[in-house]
Motif scaffolding. Sequence first.
Motif, PDB file in Angstrom:
ATOM      1  N   TRP A 110      -6.960  10.010  32.998  1.00 57.93           N
ATOM      2  CA  TRP A 110      -9.003  11.534  33.925  1.00 57.93           C
ATOM      3  C   TRP A 110      -8.071  12.439  32.143  1.00 57.93           C
ATOM      4  CZ3 TRP A 110      -9.075  17.042  34.332  1.00 57.93           C
ATOM      5  CH2 TRP A 110     -10.403  17.248  34.047  1.00 57.93           C
ATOM      6  N   VAL A 111      -6.685  12.910  31.960  1.00 60.76           N
ATOM      7  CA  VAL A 111      -6.762  13.449  30.441  1.00 60.76           C
ATOM      8  C   VAL A 111      -7.465  13.675  30.018  1.00 60.76           C
ATOM      9  CG1 VAL A 111      -4.535  15.123  29.699  1.00 60.76           C
ATOM     10  CG2 VAL A 111      -4.957  15.118  32.377  1.00 60.76           C
ATOM     11  N   LEU A 112      -7.069  12.076  29.655  1.00 61.66           N
ATOM     12  CA  LEU A 112      -7.229  11.279  28.245  1.00 61.66           C
ATOM     13  C   LEU A 112      -8.739  11.069  28.128  1.00 61.66           C
ATOM     14  CD1 LEU A 112      -4.711   8.611  27.608  1.00 61.66           C
ATOM     15  CD2 LEU A 112      -5.133  10.471  26.774  1.00 61.66           C
ATOM     16  N   ASP A 113      -9.279  11.728  29.066  1.00 57.44           N
ATOM     17  CA  ASP A 113     -10.613  11.076  29.651  1.00 57.44           C
ATOM     18  C   ASP A 113     -11.375  11.748  28.836  1.00 57.44           C
ATOM     19  OD1 ASP A 113     -10.117   7.997  29.350  1.00 57.44           O
ATOM     20  OD2 ASP A 113     -10.890   7.869  31.559  1.00 57.44           O
ATOM     21  N   ASN A 114     -10.749  13.108  29.669  1.00 56.19           N
ATOM     22  CA  ASN A 114     -11.888  14.824  30.067  1.00 56.19           C
ATOM     23  C   ASN A 114     -11.549  15.671  28.813  1.00 56.19           C
ATOM     24  OD1 ASN A 114     -13.632  14.218  32.414  1.00 56.19           O
ATOM     25  ND2 ASN A 114     -11.986  13.389  32.662  1.00 56.19           N
ATOM     26  N   SER A 115      -9.885  15.757  27.706  1.00 59.28           N
ATOM     27  CA  SER A 115     -10.213  16.941  27.066  1.00 59.28           C
ATOM     28  C   SER A 115      -9.969  16.074  25.797  1.00 59.28           C
ATOM     29  CB  SER A 115      -8.127  16.817  27.222  1.00 59.28           C
ATOM     30  OG  SER A 115      -7.291  18.139  26.413  1.00 59.28           O
ATOM     31  N   ASP A 165      -8.111  17.841  23.360  1.00 54.10           N
ATOM     32  CA  ASP A 165      -7.196  19.066  22.657  1.00 54.10           C
ATOM     33  C   ASP A 165      -6.091  18.388  22.222  1.00 54.10           C
ATOM     34  OD1 ASP A 165      -4.906  21.556  22.790  1.00 54.10           O
ATOM     35  OD2 ASP A 165      -3.775  20.572  23.103  1.00 54.10           O
ATOM     36  N   ALA A 166      -5.271  18.058  20.944  1.00 53.30           N
ATOM     37  CA  ALA A 166      -4.571  17.312  20.551  1.00 53.30           C
ATOM     38  C   ALA A 166      -3.074  17.365  21.075  1.00 53.30           C
ATOM     39  CB  ALA A 166      -4.343  17.218  19.138  1.00 53.30           C
ATOM     40  N   GLY A 167      -2.537  18.278  21.437  1.00 53.15           N
ATOM     41  CA  GLY A 167      -1.823  18.769  22.345  1.00 53.15           C
ATOM     42  C   GLY A 167      -1.752  17.747  23.994  1.00 53.15           C
ATOM     43  N   GLN A 204      -1.975  13.380  23.548  1.00 52.72           N
ATOM     44  CA  GLN A 204      -0.948  13.475  23.001  1.00 52.72           C
ATOM     45  C   GLN A 204       0.475  13.603  24.173  1.00 52.72           C
ATOM     46  OE1 GLN A 204       0.666  11.945  19.715  1.00 52.72           O
ATOM     47  NE2 GLN A 204       1.523  11.017  21.610  1.00 52.72           N
ATOM     48  N   LEU A 205       0.148  14.790  24.897  1.00 48.19           N
ATOM     49  CA  LEU A 205       1.533  15.002  26.080  1.00 48.19           C
ATOM     50  C   LEU A 205       1.069  13.674  27.051  1.00 48.19           C
ATOM     51  CD1 LEU A 205       3.615  16.471  27.318  1.00 48.19           C
ATOM     52  CD2 LEU A 205       2.208  17.616  28.104  1.00 48.19           C
ATOM     53  N   ALA A 206      -0.501  13.763  27.239  1.00 47.71           N
ATOM     54  CA  ALA A 206      -0.759  12.502  28.512  1.00 47.71           C
ATOM     55  C   ALA A 206      -0.237  10.953  27.918  1.00 47.71           C
ATOM     56  CB  ALA A 206      -2.225  12.381  28.504  1.00 47.71           C
ATOM     57  N   LYS A 207      -0.577  10.504  26.780  1.00 44.96           N
ATOM     58  CA  LYS A 207      -0.652   9.031  26.176  1.00 44.96           C
ATOM     59  C   LYS A 207       1.414   9.067  26.297  1.00 44.96           C
ATOM     60  CE  LYS A 207      -3.158   9.049  22.786  1.00 44.96           C
ATOM     61  NZ  LYS A 207      -3.715   8.910  21.204  1.00 44.96           N
ATOM     62  N   ILE A 208       2.072  10.131  25.965  1.00 45.49           N
ATOM     63  CA  ILE A 208       3.520   9.700  26.326  1.00 45.49           C
ATOM     64  C   ILE A 208       4.236   9.419  27.811  1.00 45.49           C
ATOM     65  CG2 ILE A 208       5.565  11.207  26.712  1.00 45.49           C
ATOM     66  CD1 ILE A 208       4.800  12.565  23.576  1.00 45.49           C
ATOM     67  N   ARG A 209       3.415  10.527  28.424  1.00 41.30           N
ATOM     68  CA  ARG A 209       3.600  10.051  30.217  1.00 41.30           C
ATOM     69  C   ARG A 209       3.222   9.147  30.573  1.00 41.30           C
ATOM     70  NH1 ARG A 209       3.044  16.979  32.552  1.00 41.30           N
ATOM     71  NH2 ARG A 209       5.460  17.420  31.083  1.00 41.30           N
ATOM     72  N   LEU A 210       1.703   8.935  30.726  1.00 39.15           N
ATOM     73  CA  LEU A 210       1.725   7.611  30.686  1.00 39.15           C
ATOM     74  C   LEU A 210       2.267   6.385  30.009  1.00 39.15           C
ATOM     75  CD1 LEU A 210      -0.402   5.828  32.239  1.00 39.15           C
ATOM     76  CD2 LEU A 210      -2.374   5.823  30.036  1.00 39.15           C
ATOM     77  N   SER A 250       2.633   4.436  19.323  1.00 38.87           N
ATOM     78  CA  SER A 250       2.643   2.842  18.675  1.00 38.87           C
ATOM     79  C   SER A 250       2.139   4.276  17.203  1.00 38.87           C
ATOM     80  CB  SER A 250       2.143   1.982  18.782  1.00 38.87           C
ATOM     81  OG  SER A 250       3.175   1.052  19.477  1.00 38.87           O
ATOM     82  N   ASP A 251       0.555   5.299  17.988  1.00 37.11           N
ATOM     83  CA  ASP A 251       0.530   6.278  16.273  1.00 37.11           C
ATOM     84  C   ASP A 251       0.923   6.787  15.741  1.00 37.11           C
ATOM     85  OD1 ASP A 251      -0.408   7.673  19.001  1.00 37.11           O
ATOM     86  OD2 ASP A 251      -2.418   7.241  18.896  1.00 37.11           O
ATOM     87  N   THR A 252      -0.090   7.820  14.816  1.00 35.83           N
ATOM     88  CA  THR A 252       0.981   8.649  14.359  1.00 35.83           C
ATOM     89  C   THR A 252       1.067  10.200  15.584  1.00 35.83           C
ATOM     90  OG1 THR A 252      -0.131   8.383  11.595  1.00 35.83           O
ATOM     91  CG2 THR A 252       0.462  10.459  12.253  1.00 35.83           C
ATOM     92  N   PRO A 253       2.144  10.280  15.532  1.00 28.72           N
ATOM     93  CA  PRO A 253       2.108  11.275  17.344  1.00 28.72           C
ATOM     94  C   PRO A 253       0.934  12.753  16.396  1.00 28.72           C
ATOM     95  CG  PRO A 253       4.309  11.592  15.442  1.00 28.72           C
ATOM     96  CD  PRO A 253       3.035  10.132  14.750  1.00 28.72           C
TER      97      PRO A 253
END
Length: 222
Positions: free
Chosen positions: A120-125, A127-129, A132-138, A156-159
């Motif tokens: 949900w965070v990835l779909d609705n935010s 904000d780059a930070g 990124q945080l959602a990707k790491i935790r997911l 694996s992409d550019t952080p």
Amino acid sequence: MSDHLTEEEQVENLKRLWKEYGTTIIASVAVATSAYFGWNYWQQSEQQRIAQASDNYEQLMASATSEASGEESEATTAHLAGQIKDSASDSAYAINSAFFAAKAAVENQDLEGAETQLNWVLDNSEDAGFQQLAKIRLARVLAAKEDYDAALALVSDTPAKGFAAEQAEVRGDIFNFKGDKVAANQAYNQALENLDTDQQQRNVVLQMKVNDTKPAATEPSA
């Protein structure tokens, strides 16, 4: 007499102008008035919406830090997060509530629930930070589900700025779970290279991970 005629002419002119432009004037006033009251109503509604989201967020924080049982705490946190996301999806309250709900889900071994919140965070935010945080935790959640390829794809992409070390460490953990010690060691070393110098505790942990994944020394041939 001429003065009297002048007054009559002025009256006639006023009547003519009113007939030609009166409707337009009334409409303009109506639009301006409507816009004014509409703006005030929108502001009041917006204030109420954010105030309600703030109240729900405070309740969510209380639930997330309470000593209630895992399932009860997770259910309450998820319910409040849902209310905030429904009413104020464009606010930081909604994003943070989803992170808290994901954390509660992980603590209760509900990996599917955590995955839903982080997606949900990835779909609705935007904000780059937050992204990124959602990707790491997911990625960690997916790794716990042994979906290693999907987990690696997220890190694996550019952080984003400030996340290089954390992203590399997570990537190293995933490779380690897969049994690829060489790739894990490379990722841990990359994390060390990007770690801030003041993060001594993280430095110690990462150095331990580097040592644990270091290739064994080969015996020299006779």
